[in-house]
Scaffold this active site. Structure first.
Site, PDB file in Angstrom:
ATOM      1  N   GLY A 144       0.836  -1.202   0.000  1.00 31.53           N
ATOM      2  CA  GLY A 144       0.000   0.000   0.000  1.00 31.53           C
ATOM      3  C   GLY A 144       0.868   1.249   0.000  1.00 31.53           C
ATOM      4  O   GLY A 144       0.457   2.304   0.483  1.00 31.53           O
ATOM      5  N   GLY A 176      -0.440   4.740  -1.019  1.00 33.17           N
ATOM      6  CA  GLY A 176      -1.600   5.308  -0.333  1.00 33.17           C
ATOM      7  C   GLY A 176      -1.226   6.489   0.557  1.00 33.17           C
ATOM      8  O   GLY A 176      -0.062   6.880   0.646  1.00 33.17           O
ATOM      9  N   PRO A 198      -4.142  -0.817  15.951  1.00 29.86           N
ATOM     10  CA  PRO A 198      -5.280   0.007  15.530  1.00 29.86           C
ATOM     11  C   PRO A 198      -4.867   1.460  15.325  1.00 29.86           C
ATOM     12  O   PRO A 198      -5.439   2.161  14.511  1.00 29.86           O
ATOM     13  CB  PRO A 198      -6.268  -0.132  16.690  1.00 29.86           C
ATOM     14  CG  PRO A 198      -5.928  -1.451  17.316  1.00 29.86           C
ATOM     15  CD  PRO A 198      -4.433  -1.586  17.171  1.00 29.86           C
ATOM     16  N   HIS A 222     -13.029  11.713  11.040  1.00 34.30           N
ATOM     17  CA  HIS A 222     -12.000  11.403  10.032  1.00 34.30           C
ATOM     18  C   HIS A 222     -12.264  12.125   8.718  1.00 34.30           C
ATOM     19  O   HIS A 222     -13.377  12.593   8.449  1.00 34.30           O
ATOM     20  CB  HIS A 222     -11.938   9.896   9.758  1.00 34.30           C
ATOM     21  CG  HIS A 222     -11.158   9.142  10.794  1.00 34.30           C
ATOM     22  ND1 HIS A 222     -11.698   8.753  11.992  1.00 34.30           N
ATOM     23  CD2 HIS A 222      -9.860   8.710  10.807  1.00 34.30           C
ATOM     24  CE1 HIS A 222     -10.775   8.106  12.698  1.00 34.30           C
ATOM     25  NE2 HIS A 222      -9.645   8.067  12.007  1.00 34.30           N
ATOM     26  N   LYS A 257     -12.070   7.955   4.056  1.00 34.49           N
ATOM     27  CA  LYS A 257     -11.952   6.716   4.838  1.00 34.49           C
ATOM     28  C   LYS A 257     -13.067   5.750   4.465  1.00 34.49           C
ATOM     29  O   LYS A 257     -14.228   6.147   4.395  1.00 34.49           O
ATOM     30  CB  LYS A 257     -11.997   7.049   6.334  1.00 34.49           C
ATOM     31  CG  LYS A 257     -11.741   5.864   7.223  1.00 34.49           C
ATOM     32  CD  LYS A 257     -11.466   6.293   8.657  1.00 34.49           C
ATOM     33  CE  LYS A 257     -11.290   5.108   9.589  1.00 34.49           C
ATOM     34  NZ  LYS A 257     -10.235   4.179   9.170  1.00 34.49           N
TER      35      LYS A 257
HETATM   36  N1  LIG Z   1      -3.053   2.083  12.383  1.00 34.39           N
HETATM   37  C1  LIG Z   1      -2.870   3.367  12.087  1.00 34.39           C
HETATM   38  O1  LIG Z   1      -2.263   4.134  12.857  1.00 34.39           O
HETATM   39  C2  LIG Z   1      -3.409   3.895  10.805  1.00 34.39           C
HETATM   40  C3  LIG Z   1      -4.137   3.061  10.008  1.00 34.39           C
HETATM   41  N2  LIG Z   1      -4.630   3.505   8.830  1.00 34.39           N
HETATM   42  C4  LIG Z   1      -5.316   2.515   8.036  1.00 34.39           C
HETATM   43  O2  LIG Z   1      -4.489   2.175   6.950  1.00 34.39           O
HETATM   44  C5  LIG Z   1      -5.294   1.786   5.829  1.00 34.39           C
HETATM   45  C6  LIG Z   1      -4.910   2.637   4.629  1.00 34.39           C
HETATM   46  O3  LIG Z   1      -5.335   3.964   4.832  1.00 34.39           O
HETATM   47  P1  LIG Z   1      -5.078   5.122   3.759  1.00 34.39           P
HETATM   48  O4  LIG Z   1      -3.624   5.219   3.455  1.00 34.39           O
HETATM   49  O5  LIG Z   1      -5.792   6.312   4.246  1.00 34.39           O
HETATM   50  O6  LIG Z   1      -5.849   4.506   2.494  1.00 34.39           O
HETATM   51  P2  LIG Z   1      -5.479   4.671   0.935  1.00 34.39           P
HETATM   52  O7  LIG Z   1      -6.686   4.233   0.197  1.00 34.39           O
HETATM   53  O8  LIG Z   1      -4.925   6.033   0.709  1.00 34.39           O
HETATM   54  O9  LIG Z   1      -4.288   3.624   0.729  1.00 34.39           O
HETATM   55  C7  LIG Z   1      -4.443   2.249   0.580  1.00 34.39           C
HETATM   56  C8  LIG Z   1      -3.459   1.828  -0.486  1.00 34.39           C
HETATM   57  O10 LIG Z   1      -3.386   0.422  -0.534  1.00 34.39           O
HETATM   58  C9  LIG Z   1      -3.394   0.030  -1.912  1.00 34.39           C
HETATM   59  N3  LIG Z   1      -3.813  -1.350  -1.987  1.00 34.39           N
HETATM   60  C10 LIG Z   1      -5.058  -1.873  -1.986  1.00 34.39           C
HETATM   61  N4  LIG Z   1      -4.998  -3.222  -2.049  1.00 34.39           N
HETATM   62  C11 LIG Z   1      -3.686  -3.547  -2.091  1.00 34.39           C
HETATM   63  C12 LIG Z   1      -2.969  -4.768  -2.151  1.00 34.39           C
HETATM   64  N5  LIG Z   1      -3.619  -5.940  -2.187  1.00 34.39           N
HETATM   65  N6  LIG Z   1      -1.616  -4.734  -2.174  1.00 34.39           N
HETATM   66  C13 LIG Z   1      -0.954  -3.565  -2.152  1.00 34.39           C
HETATM   67  N7  LIG Z   1      -1.566  -2.360  -2.102  1.00 34.39           N
HETATM   68  C14 LIG Z   1      -2.927  -2.361  -2.052  1.00 34.39           C
HETATM   69  C15 LIG Z   1      -4.342   1.021  -2.566  1.00 34.39           C
HETATM   70  O11 LIG Z   1      -4.193   1.026  -3.956  1.00 34.39           O
HETATM   71  P3  LIG Z   1      -5.426   1.593  -4.874  1.00 34.39           P
HETATM   72  O12 LIG Z   1      -5.449   3.068  -4.597  1.00 34.39           O
HETATM   73  O13 LIG Z   1      -4.987   1.217  -6.237  1.00 34.39           O
HETATM   74  O14 LIG Z   1      -6.657   0.896  -4.405  1.00 34.39           O
HETATM   75  C16 LIG Z   1      -3.875   2.330  -1.892  1.00 34.39           C
HETATM   76  O15 LIG Z   1      -2.745   2.869  -2.524  1.00 34.39           O
HETATM   77  C17 LIG Z   1      -6.749   1.957   6.288  1.00 34.39           C
HETATM   78  O16 LIG Z   1      -7.247   0.730   6.752  1.00 34.39           O
HETATM   79  C18 LIG Z   1      -6.622   2.957   7.426  1.00 34.39           C
HETATM   80  O17 LIG Z   1      -7.670   2.878   8.337  1.00 34.39           O
HETATM   81  C19 LIG Z   1      -4.433   4.780   8.400  1.00 34.39           C
HETATM   82  C20 LIG Z   1      -3.729   5.668   9.164  1.00 34.39           C
HETATM   83  C21 LIG Z   1      -3.167   5.293  10.457  1.00 34.39           C
HETATM   84  O1  LIG Z   2      -8.153   5.786   7.944  1.00 34.20           O
HETATM   85  C1  LIG Z   2      -7.462   6.546   8.667  1.00 34.20           C
HETATM   86  O2  LIG Z   2      -7.077   7.667   8.294  1.00 34.20           O
HETATM   87  C2  LIG Z   2      -7.097   6.073  10.004  1.00 34.20           C
HETATM   88  N1  LIG Z   2      -7.371   4.830  10.318  1.00 34.20           N
HETATM   89  C3  LIG Z   2      -7.103   4.205  11.567  1.00 34.20           C
HETATM   90  C4  LIG Z   2      -8.393   3.836  12.248  1.00 34.20           C
HETATM   91  O3  LIG Z   2      -9.361   3.431  11.577  1.00 34.20           O
HETATM   92  O4  LIG Z   2      -8.455   3.918  13.478  1.00 34.20           O
HETATM   93  C5  LIG Z   2      -6.159   5.002  12.427  1.00 34.20           C
HETATM   94  C6  LIG Z   2      -6.369   6.484  12.354  1.00 34.20           C
HETATM   95  O5  LIG Z   2      -7.575   6.804  12.981  1.00 34.20           O
HETATM   96  C7  LIG Z   2      -6.360   6.971  10.912  1.00 34.20           C
END
Ligand SMILES: NC(=O)C1=CN([C@@H]2O[C@H](COP(=O)(O)OP(=O)(O)OC[C@H]3O[C@@H](n4cnc5c(N)ncnc54)[C@H](OP(=O)(O)O)[C@@H]3O)[C@@H](O)[C@H]2O)C=CC1
Ligand SMILES: O=C(O)C1=N[C@H](C(=O)O)C[C@H](O)C1
EC number: 1.17.1.8
Length: 250
Positions: A10, A13, A106, A135, A139
């Protein structure tokens, strides 16, 4: 000392692109792959990845982890969408590969981890508790993984302390008006342009309220936690759920 060989799934992203930059900037790590949707997971093996950071989507994460665990690649997972069923399946895979470690966090930001901890401490001391997460509108899941985990921890703390159910006289309500019910704790999700990731835990007792609020203002807030996870996950075989297990919070 040899550098840790790290891949990001990812990597194109919102958080993944920030993670790519953070790994590249870390002196003890080498970014050996950055994969997007449709890229072959075999690249991880060809590149000799030791740790994969998954920041993809709830629909993709299980397939990625199945592959990583089968190939003995440790994983640091920020992707959301975790259910008891998914966790049980992952544990089953890890049982077949006992030296592999997976960290699911998380939330990687220290402020969010501390908010969860403070909420756990406060929850049994108040009659009422509700969670509001806010958010960006791109999302895909609601409520957030962080809010779900926060509510579960609150519910567990109240159960252990024998706290009574929160008062609520509602007899009629529009669908969703009282939020989602996560283990008995109402969780409300706001999606608003201009926001990134924010959460409030509202606690209320006779004549007083306490509000715990955390704001992630930039994706950089998640990077120290991701790098810590990458450094630690290889020496923590099995499943670790929550970054707090890699922090000495007392
Ligand atoms: N735990 C934490 O602290 C945080 C967690 N998150 C979580 O992280 C995840 C991503 O968030 P975010 O960056 O905003 O989302 P985005 O949609 O911006 O990014 C997700 C990326 O993953 C790619 N992707 C999808 N499927 C695959 C795969 N099978 N293999 C490789 N790449 C893939 C997507 O490509 P495409 O665009 O082509 O679909 C996209 O580039 C979410 O679940 C979010 O909730 C986010 C921030 C903090
Ligand atoms: O999608 C996001 O942006 C985020 N996802 C995580 C969540 O679902 O808790 C972490 C953070 O809140 C950002």
């Amino acid at each position: 000392m040899s550098k840790l060989r790290v891949a990001v799934l990812g990597g194109g992203g919102r958080i993944g692109s920030e993670a790519v930059r953070a790994v590249e900037a870390a002196e003890d790590m080498e970014l050996v792959a950055s994969l997007g949707r449709g890229d072959k997971l075999e690249t991880l093996v060809d590149a000799g990845a030791q740790v994969a950071v998954d920041l993809t989507t709830p629909a993709s994460v299980m397939g990625n982890l199945d592959f990583c665990v089968r190939h003995g690649i440790h994983a640091v997972v920020g992707t959301t969408g975790w259910t008891d069923e998914r966790l049980a399946q992952l544990k089953g895979w890890l049982d077949q590969s006992p030296e592999t470690g997976v960290l699911i966090a998380p939330n990687f930001s220290i402020g969010a981890v501390l908010t969860m901890k403070f909420a756990q401490i406060a929850a049994p001391w108040f009659e009422s508790v509700e969670v509001v997460e806010l958010h960006h509108p791109n999302k895909v899941d609601a409520p957030s993984g962080t809010a779900t985990r926060t509510a579960q921890l609150i519910a567990e703390a109240r159960r252990k302390a024998g706290t009574a159910e929160a008062p609520d006289a509602t007899v009629t309500a529009l669908d969703g008006a009282r939020g989602a019910d996560v283990d008995g704790v109402p969780v409300h999700a706001v999606r608003l342009r201009g926001l990134l990731a924010h959460q409030e835990v509202l606690l209320g007792g006779e004549g007083e309220t306490l509000t715990l609020r955390h704001d992630s203002l930039h994706h950089s807030s998640f990077m120290p936690g991701i790098l810590l996870g990458v450094r630690r996950v290889g020496s923590a075989p099995g499943l670790t759920f929550g970054l707090e297990h890699f922090l000495d919070l007392g």
